[in-house]
Design a protein around this motif. Structure first.
Motif, short mmCIF file in Angstrom:
data_model
loop_
_atom_site.label_atom_id
_atom_site.label_comp_id
_atom_site.label_asym_id
_atom_site.label_seq_id
_atom_site.Cartn_x
_atom_site.Cartn_y
_atom_site.Cartn_z
N ILE A 236 -0.03 -27.88 -34.14
CA ILE A 236 0.34 -26.61 -33.50
C ILE A 236 1.69 -26.85 -32.82
CG2 ILE A 236 -0.30 -24.87 -31.80
CD1 ILE A 236 -3.21 -25.75 -32.19
N PRO A 237 2.76 -26.26 -33.33
CA PRO A 237 4.09 -26.54 -32.80
C PRO A 237 4.25 -26.17 -31.33
CG PRO A 237 4.23 -25.40 -34.91
CD PRO A 237 2.80 -25.32 -34.47
N TYR A 238 5.05 -26.94 -30.63
CA TYR A 238 5.41 -26.63 -29.24
C TYR A 238 6.23 -25.35 -29.27
CZ TYR A 238 7.02 -27.28 -24.46
OH TYR A 238 7.28 -27.11 -23.12
N SER A 239 5.75 -24.31 -28.59
CA SER A 239 6.38 -23.01 -28.71
C SER A 239 6.24 -22.21 -27.43
CB SER A 239 5.75 -22.23 -29.88
OG SER A 239 6.08 -20.86 -29.84
N ASP A 255 -2.22 -12.80 -33.25
CA ASP A 255 -0.80 -12.83 -33.62
C ASP A 255 -0.68 -13.32 -35.05
OD1 ASP A 255 2.20 -13.03 -32.90
OD2 ASP A 255 1.71 -15.07 -33.55
N LEU A 256 0.07 -12.63 -35.89
CA LEU A 256 0.14 -12.94 -37.32
C LEU A 256 0.58 -14.37 -37.58
CD1 LEU A 256 -0.09 -12.10 -40.27
CD2 LEU A 256 2.26 -11.21 -40.12
N HIS A 257 1.60 -14.83 -36.86
CA HIS A 257 2.09 -16.20 -37.05
C HIS A 257 0.99 -17.21 -36.76
CE1 HIS A 257 4.58 -19.78 -36.81
NE2 HIS A 257 4.10 -20.00 -35.59
N HIS A 258 0.30 -17.02 -35.65
CA HIS A 258 -0.76 -17.95 -35.27
C HIS A 258 -1.99 -17.80 -36.16
CE1 HIS A 258 1.71 -18.06 -31.56
NE2 HIS A 258 1.28 -19.31 -31.50
N LYS A 259 -2.23 -16.59 -36.67
CA LYS A 259 -3.35 -16.39 -37.58
C LYS A 259 -3.17 -17.25 -38.83
CE LYS A 259 -6.06 -12.88 -40.00
NZ LYS A 259 -6.15 -13.65 -41.27
N ILE A 260 -1.98 -17.24 -39.37
CA ILE A 260 -1.68 -18.06 -40.55
C ILE A 260 -1.87 -19.54 -40.22
CG2 ILE A 260 0.14 -18.79 -42.14
CD1 ILE A 260 1.30 -15.93 -41.86
N LEU A 261 -1.42 -19.93 -39.03
CA LEU A 261 -1.53 -21.33 -38.60
C LEU A 261 -3.00 -21.76 -38.53
CD1 LEU A 261 0.56 -22.89 -35.72
CD2 LEU A 261 -1.86 -23.42 -35.97
N PHE A 262 -3.84 -20.94 -37.89
CA PHE A 262 -5.25 -21.32 -37.74
C PHE A 262 -6.04 -21.15 -39.03
CE2 PHE A 262 -4.25 -21.13 -33.21
CZ PHE A 262 -4.93 -22.25 -32.76
N ASP A 263 -5.64 -20.24 -39.88
CA ASP A 263 -6.27 -20.16 -41.20
C ASP A 263 -6.00 -21.43 -42.00
OD1 ASP A 263 -7.49 -17.70 -40.87
OD2 ASP A 263 -5.83 -16.56 -41.74
N ASN A 264 -4.79 -21.96 -41.87
CA ASN A 264 -4.46 -23.23 -42.54
C ASN A 264 -5.25 -24.39 -41.94
OD1 ASN A 264 -2.63 -22.09 -44.34
ND2 ASN A 264 -0.88 -22.36 -42.97
N LEU A 265 -5.38 -24.40 -40.60
CA LEU A 265 -6.19 -25.43 -39.95
C LEU A 265 -7.65 -25.34 -40.41
CD1 LEU A 265 -4.92 -25.47 -36.25
CD2 LEU A 265 -4.47 -27.15 -38.02
N SER A 266 -8.13 -24.11 -40.57
CA SER A 266 -9.50 -23.91 -41.06
C SER A 266 -9.67 -24.49 -42.46
CB SER A 266 -9.82 -22.41 -41.07
OG SER A 266 -11.02 -22.15 -41.75
#
Length: 276
Positions: A236-239, A255-266
């Protein structure tokens, strides 16, 4: 499948990962950080049930007690003490093992129950949520954690563990089929991550690592993962944007950006852990 999310230290983003990953996985969220259960601050579930958690403690009948001290000698938790000709009880140190009642020849010891906390259950965004809440000044969280985890469903359960590697974490980890270790790229983060890694390896639990506040460069955590042959689930990038959303108590997954991030983590979690 029961997935434990833990960290070697507090403040790494364990609850942030837990709450958002629960939404991405459509998993039941279970907050076992009973001393500071803040996952509900973000998920904001509609609480439908509340249940008291009770523990047993001894009651000494002064009329029957001879102050022989047998109960004091058998107590491994120092909850009983002999002071002159009297037996003193320290309720909050008692583990309710029953040894004092067994050794008392005069039947002067009986047991009663007292409340140490509660369990709350509800729903948020179509996922089931539950948490334990330890009463202020109570020292023992384990009874609440055990009660919270004793009847887990056969679905995906995401267990938000207490921070650190104490007995509270151990008792939550006993129910886990896999684990996610959340850390940050710092010397303190690495130091405490190593203890968490040792713990999950001791229980032979499949695990992977998520780096929060990642600088998106080579760092000591990534180097450690390579050296120890540990799977890196993701980062999870420092942001500043992430910090702003978090400070407002908002769910990052909205948030769309974070949704993509957590979907990838999933997706990566399913690949790293022995999924079933």
């Amino acid at each position: 499948m029961n997935i434990a999310v833990l960290s070697g230290k507090g403040g790494t983003g364990k609850t942030t990962v837990s709450t958002n990953l629960a939404l991405a996985l459509k998993a039941n969220y279970i907050d076992c950080d009973v001393e500071e259960p803040n996952g509900f601050l973000f998920l904001k579930p509609d609480i439908s049930t509340e249940e008291k958690v009770m523990v047993e403690y001894p009651i000494i009948d002064d009329n029957s007690c001879t102050s022989c001290g047998a109960c004091v000698n058998v107590c491994q938790f120092n909850s009983l003490a002999k002071v002159k000709d009297d037996i003193m009880l320290f309720q909050k140190l008692c583990h309710g093992c029953g040894a004092c009642e067994i050794v008392c020849k005069y039947e002067a010891v009986t047991y009663d129950k007292r409340e140490i906390g509660k369990i709350e259950k509800g729903t948020a965004r179509e996922i089931n949520c539950s948490r334990g809440v330890l009463n202020i000044s109570e020292p023992m969280a384990v009874p609440i954690i055990k009660e919270l985890l004793k009847n887990l469903s056969g679905e995906i359960n995401l267990i938000d563990c207490p921070p650190g590697t104490s007995c509270n974490v151990v008792n939550a980890l006993k129910y886990a089929d896999g684990a996610i270790l959340v850390t940050e790229p710092s010397e303190f983060g690495l130091h405490d991550l190593k203890m968490a890694v040792e713990l999950v390896r001791m229980y032979n639990i499949p695990f992977g690592i998520v780096i929060n506040k990642d600088d998106e460069k080579e760092n000591i955590i990534k180097q450690y993962c390579r050296e120890e042959n540990i799977d890196l689930i993701g980062t999870i990038p420092y942001s500043k944007a992430t910090a702003v959303l978090y400070s407002k108590g908002e769910i990052l997954y909205d948030d769309l950006h974070h949704k993509i991030l957590f979907d990838n983590l999933s997706k990566e979690t399913k690949g790293v852990l022995a999924w079933s």
